[in-house]
Design an enzyme around this catalytic site. Structure first.
Site, PDB file in Angstrom:
ATOM      1  N   LYS A  96     -52.889  27.358  40.576  1.00 25.42           N
ATOM      2  CA  LYS A  96     -51.770  27.909  39.592  1.00 25.42           C
ATOM      3  C   LYS A  96     -51.900  29.229  39.296  1.00 25.42           C
ATOM      4  CE  LYS A  96     -50.136  25.598  36.040  1.00 25.42           C
ATOM      5  NZ  LYS A  96     -49.862  24.851  34.743  1.00 25.42           N
ATOM      6  N   GLU A 119     -44.357  29.402  18.707  1.00 28.16           N
ATOM      7  CA  GLU A 119     -43.437  30.000  20.038  1.00 28.16           C
ATOM      8  C   GLU A 119     -42.178  28.988  19.944  1.00 28.16           C
ATOM      9  OE1 GLU A 119     -43.502  32.404  22.380  1.00 28.16           O
ATOM     10  OE2 GLU A 119     -41.438  31.577  22.521  1.00 28.16           O
ATOM     11  N   PHE A 120     -40.912  29.501  20.059  1.00 30.66           N
ATOM     12  CA  PHE A 120     -39.969  28.832  19.917  1.00 30.66           C
ATOM     13  C   PHE A 120     -38.966  28.695  21.332  1.00 30.66           C
ATOM     14  CE2 PHE A 120     -40.717  30.325  15.707  1.00 30.66           C
ATOM     15  CZ  PHE A 120     -41.175  29.086  15.153  1.00 30.66           C
ATOM     16  N   LEU A 121     -39.465  29.301  22.306  1.00 29.17           N
ATOM     17  CA  LEU A 121     -38.634  29.112  23.455  1.00 29.17           C
ATOM     18  C   LEU A 121     -38.331  27.816  24.019  1.00 29.17           C
ATOM     19  CD1 LEU A 121     -40.436  28.340  26.408  1.00 29.17           C
ATOM     20  CD2 LEU A 121     -41.785  30.058  26.048  1.00 29.17           C
ATOM     21  N   ARG A 122     -37.040  27.982  24.592  1.00 30.09           N
ATOM     22  CA  ARG A 122     -36.469  26.669  25.319  1.00 30.09           C
ATOM     23  C   ARG A 122     -36.727  26.867  26.804  1.00 30.09           C
ATOM     24  NH1 ARG A 122     -30.744  28.080  23.378  1.00 30.09           N
ATOM     25  NH2 ARG A 122     -31.728  30.055  24.061  1.00 30.09           N
ATOM     26  N   CYS A 143     -42.438  18.648  24.652  1.00 32.30           N
ATOM     27  CA  CYS A 143     -42.675  19.085  23.077  1.00 32.30           C
ATOM     28  C   CYS A 143     -42.000  18.182  22.066  1.00 32.30           C
ATOM     29  CB  CYS A 143     -41.920  20.291  23.046  1.00 32.30           C
ATOM     30  SG  CYS A 143     -42.766  21.620  23.812  1.00 32.30           S
ATOM     31  N   LYS A 186     -43.941  14.566  21.665  1.00 41.04           N
ATOM     32  CA  LYS A 186     -45.150  14.416  21.286  1.00 41.04           C
ATOM     33  C   LYS A 186     -45.118  15.190  19.895  1.00 41.04           C
ATOM     34  CE  LYS A 186     -46.596  18.820  22.977  1.00 41.04           C
ATOM     35  NZ  LYS A 186     -47.149  19.947  22.093  1.00 41.04           N
ATOM     36  N   ARG A 215     -41.933  15.973  32.193  1.00 36.54           N
ATOM     37  CA  ARG A 215     -42.833  15.266  31.170  1.00 36.54           C
ATOM     38  C   ARG A 215     -42.071  14.474  30.362  1.00 36.54           C
ATOM     39  NH1 ARG A 215     -46.356  20.464  29.190  1.00 36.54           N
ATOM     40  NH2 ARG A 215     -44.378  21.379  29.333  1.00 36.54           N
TER      41      ARG A 215
HETATM   42  P1  NAD Z   1     -48.366  23.480  30.222  1.00 33.09           P
HETATM   43  O1  NAD Z   1     -49.330  21.959  30.221  1.00 33.09           O
HETATM   44  O2  NAD Z   1     -47.291  24.026  31.247  1.00 33.09           O
HETATM   45  O3  NAD Z   1     -49.565  24.795  30.050  1.00 33.09           O
HETATM   46  C1  NAD Z   1     -50.767  24.789  29.776  1.00 33.09           C
HETATM   47  C2  NAD Z   1     -51.618  25.404  30.363  1.00 33.09           C
HETATM   48  O4  NAD Z   1     -53.037  25.727  30.041  1.00 33.09           O
HETATM   49  C3  NAD Z   1     -52.047  24.873  31.958  1.00 33.09           C
HETATM   50  O5  NAD Z   1     -51.673  25.728  33.004  1.00 33.09           O
HETATM   51  C4  NAD Z   1     -53.341  24.505  31.835  1.00 33.09           C
HETATM   52  O6  NAD Z   1     -54.300  24.413  33.058  1.00 33.09           O
HETATM   53  C5  NAD Z   1     -54.174  25.481  30.801  1.00 33.09           C
HETATM   54  N1  NAD Z   1     -55.181  25.299  30.338  1.00 33.09           N
HETATM   55  C6  NAD Z   1     -55.751  24.154  29.666  1.00 33.09           C
HETATM   56  N2  NAD Z   1     -57.121  24.304  29.240  1.00 33.09           N
HETATM   57  C7  NAD Z   1     -57.273  25.566  29.471  1.00 33.09           C
HETATM   58  C8  NAD Z   1     -58.501  26.449  28.919  1.00 33.09           C
HETATM   59  N3  NAD Z   1     -59.562  26.171  28.370  1.00 33.09           N
HETATM   60  N4  NAD Z   1     -58.245  27.757  29.389  1.00 33.09           N
HETATM   61  C9  NAD Z   1     -57.350  28.450  30.026  1.00 33.09           C
HETATM   62  N5  NAD Z   1     -56.168  27.696  30.423  1.00 33.09           N
HETATM   63  C10 NAD Z   1     -56.333  26.232  29.913  1.00 33.09           C
HETATM   64  O7  NAD Z   1     -47.960  23.498  28.682  1.00 33.09           O
HETATM   65  P2  NAD Z   1     -46.751  24.443  27.845  1.00 33.09           P
HETATM   66  O8  NAD Z   1     -45.461  23.674  28.052  1.00 33.09           O
HETATM   67  O9  NAD Z   1     -46.973  25.720  28.484  1.00 33.09           O
HETATM   68  O10 NAD Z   1     -47.226  24.163  26.377  1.00 33.09           O
HETATM   69  C11 NAD Z   1     -48.238  25.029  25.846  1.00 33.09           C
HETATM   70  C12 NAD Z   1     -48.262  25.026  24.175  1.00 33.09           C
HETATM   71  O11 NAD Z   1     -46.994  25.781  23.826  1.00 33.09           O
HETATM   72  C13 NAD Z   1     -48.094  23.630  23.623  1.00 33.09           C
HETATM   73  O12 NAD Z   1     -48.692  23.412  22.684  1.00 33.09           O
HETATM   74  C14 NAD Z   1     -46.792  23.469  23.668  1.00 33.09           C
HETATM   75  O13 NAD Z   1     -46.197  22.522  22.672  1.00 33.09           O
HETATM   76  C15 NAD Z   1     -46.169  24.833  23.128  1.00 33.09           C
HETATM   77  N6  NAD Z   1     -44.800  25.082  23.370  1.00 33.09           N
HETATM   78  C16 NAD Z   1     -44.059  24.790  24.532  1.00 33.09           C
HETATM   79  C17 NAD Z   1     -43.019  25.035  24.932  1.00 33.09           C
HETATM   80  C18 NAD Z   1     -42.253  24.814  26.136  1.00 33.09           C
HETATM   81  O14 NAD Z   1     -41.084  25.149  26.160  1.00 33.09           O
HETATM   82  N7  NAD Z   1     -43.256  24.315  27.150  1.00 33.09           N
HETATM   83  C19 NAD Z   1     -42.247  25.740  23.818  1.00 33.09           C
HETATM   84  C20 NAD Z   1     -42.972  26.172  22.419  1.00 33.09           C
HETATM   85  C21 NAD Z   1     -44.050  25.665  22.505  1.00 33.09           C
END
Ligand code: NAD
Length: 439
Positions: free
Chosen positions: A35, A148-151, A264, A267, A334
């Site tokens: 990545k 964070e509230f992004l969609r 999101c 879970k 997911r």
């Molecule tokens: P994701 O799985 O796409 O990304 C998480 C990243 O963290 C992965 O790339 C993973 O490799 C990395 N990671 C894990 N352990 C790590 C470490 N110790 N050091 C560095 N990197 C590490 O998840 P996401 O969708 O980006 O969501 C992340 C958080 O944001 C979650 O809590 C989610 O609920 C929240 N969130 C997500 C969204 C969304 O739309 N995706 C919106 C708002 C909030």
């Protein structure tokens, strides 16, 4: 300002590039080497409209780089925590191991005066616990929570132009310093007049889970109405239009259909329930269990509807599934309702071909037992039924006349109540949708 972003998934990668767009110098840290390499080469590791251009601009500016080594975060003043918080296997609670690991590694490189800013969605109480850990290990360092509230699908616009900024801050004087740092990070957004909510850790954490619970409830409410419409012969789309005219209710998030999924909402509401239980307040959120149940029942109902349409048996029937991503404009699969339904149909003997404009690679990797097609026409070749399960614009624009020549039986099931019923029926299709009368 020098900023690090820990965790470069859907949230973190967009956040990192957006912070460069706001004028900062950013290092993105992730443990996933492929990545990091992809991001460094300006190749988005996921589909998100507008992200490729943003990433390219940010890298070309020379103010963005990516690394797998957390030591590269040293020297940054603000450190955004954006790692995943998935559901624990076999439990409702959030799996906090990535957050714990990220903070454990980050404290090794923090300096006094640095600000750790949590953006991940976490159980209420996490920030207070992490703040103790951070200040215990690095006196003078601070922690804030900035949910964070992004969609997905609008992540770039939502990050650069959020509808509100929520800061969960420690007590003063650190709180005042942390607020000033965050205002500096988000300076263009703040000066654009974006509403700010300045609060404590627990409220900031709960804003996020409460917002997601409300949205999930609204979707399940209209889907419960759809169940009733099915029982009475009423039409859920007209019902939603009618109640949506009341601006206390509003029409948004009142689209009946296959329900919510993704990384999101499901879970987050489960983790919220689990946390309420730990806090002895489980009764307050028991309604979310019903919200979850209504949502999951829609998937089963979709399979039943497909069976009904296929003359009572799915055995050997060819079914085209349009859409694999949990929502349009994303490749995120997911907890995708579409793939869940496709797998159930296949298990019940149907020959299922799934297509999606962006999520085929992810789907092939995660669901290797399913069969996939590159185009809607290929998926629908000699099909006995076509199911629209993710409302990608290109599927809504399909010409039902031409598309009708590909299939064996012109039967369409609109799992998202998104197609024009009159157009499809006008082209000779049998149209069925959740919560609506059959023809
Ligand atoms: P994701 O799985 O796409 O990304 C998480 C990243 O963290 C992965 O790339 C993973 O490799 C990395 N990671 C894990 N352990 C790590 C470490 N110790 N050091 C560095 N990197 C590490 O998840 P996401 O969708 O980006 O969501 C992340 C958080 O944001 C979650 O809590 C989610 O609920 C929240 N969130 C997500 C969204 C969304 O739309 N995706 C919106 C708002 C909030």
């Amino acid at each position: 300002m020098k900023i690090s972003v820990i965790g470069c998934g859907y949230l973190g990668a967009v956040h990192a590039a957006s912070m460069v767009e706001l004028g900062h110098e950013v290092v993105g840290i992730d443990v996933d080497q492929p990545k990091v390499e992809a991001l460094q080469q300006a190749t988005p590791p996921f589909y998100e409209p507008g992200f490729e251009a943003l990433l390219g601009r940010a890298l070309a500016s020379g103010r963005l780089r990516f690394s797998t080594d957390v030591r590269d975060a040293a020297g940054s003043i603000v450190h955004f925590l954006c790692v995943g918080t998935p559901q624990k296997r076999g439990e409702y609670a959030a799996d906090m191991r990535y957050v714990e690991a990220a903070v454990e590694s980050l404290v090794q490189v923090l300096a006094p005066g640095d600000l750790v800013v949590g953006k991940s969605t976490v159980p209420v109480g996490t920030a207070a616990r992490l703040a103790e850990l951070v200040t215990g290990k690095v006196p003078g360092a601070m922690l804030a929570w900035n949910p964070e509230f992004l969609r997905e699908g609008y992540a770039v616009a939502d990050t650069l132009h959020p509808d509100r900024l929520v800061y969960g801050l420690p007590a003063d004087p650190e709180g005042e310093t942390a607020r000033a740092l965050l205002d500096e990070v988000y300076a263009p957004i703040v000066s654009a007049g974006t509403p700010q909510v300045i609060t404590d850790y627990a409220t900031a954490e709960m804003v996020k889970t409460a917002a997601n619970s409300f949205l999930a409830t609204k979707i399940s409410f209209i889907n419960a109405m759809a169940e009733l419409c099915e029982a009475t012969g009423a039409d859920v789309k007209q019902l939603a239009d009618a109640i949506g005219h009341d601006d206390r209710i509003g029409r948004k998030f009142l689209n009946a259909g296959l329900g919510f999924g993704g990384g999101c909402l499901p879970k987050d509401i489960r983790a919220f329930m689990a946390r309420a239980g730990e806090l002895g307040a489980d009764q307050a959120l028991t309604f979310l269990r019903e919200v979850d149940n209504i949502n999951m029942r829609r998937r089963i109902r979709m399979v039943e509807l497909a069976r009904e349409v296929c003359d009572g048996s799915l055995l050997g029937k060819r079914v085209a599934v349009l859409g694999a991503a949990f929502k349009p404009e994303s490749d995120d699969i997911r907890d995708s309702p579409a793939l869940n339904v496709a797998a159930q149909l296949q298990l019940q003997g149907a020959v299922v071909l799934v297509t999606d404009p962006a999520a085929l690679d992810n789907s092939r990797r995660e669901w290797p037992h399913l069969d996939f097609a590159e185009t809607p026409e290929e998926a629908a070749d000699r099909a006995d039924a076509v199911l629209l399960l993710t409302e990608w614009p290109q599927y809504l624009e399909l010409d039902p006349v031409a598309f009708g020549r590909v299939v064996r039986k012109k039967r369409v099931l609109d799992g998202r109540n998104a197609l024009s019923r009159t157009t499809w029926e006008g082209a000779g299709w049998t149209y069925r949708a959740l919560g609506r009368r059959g023809t």
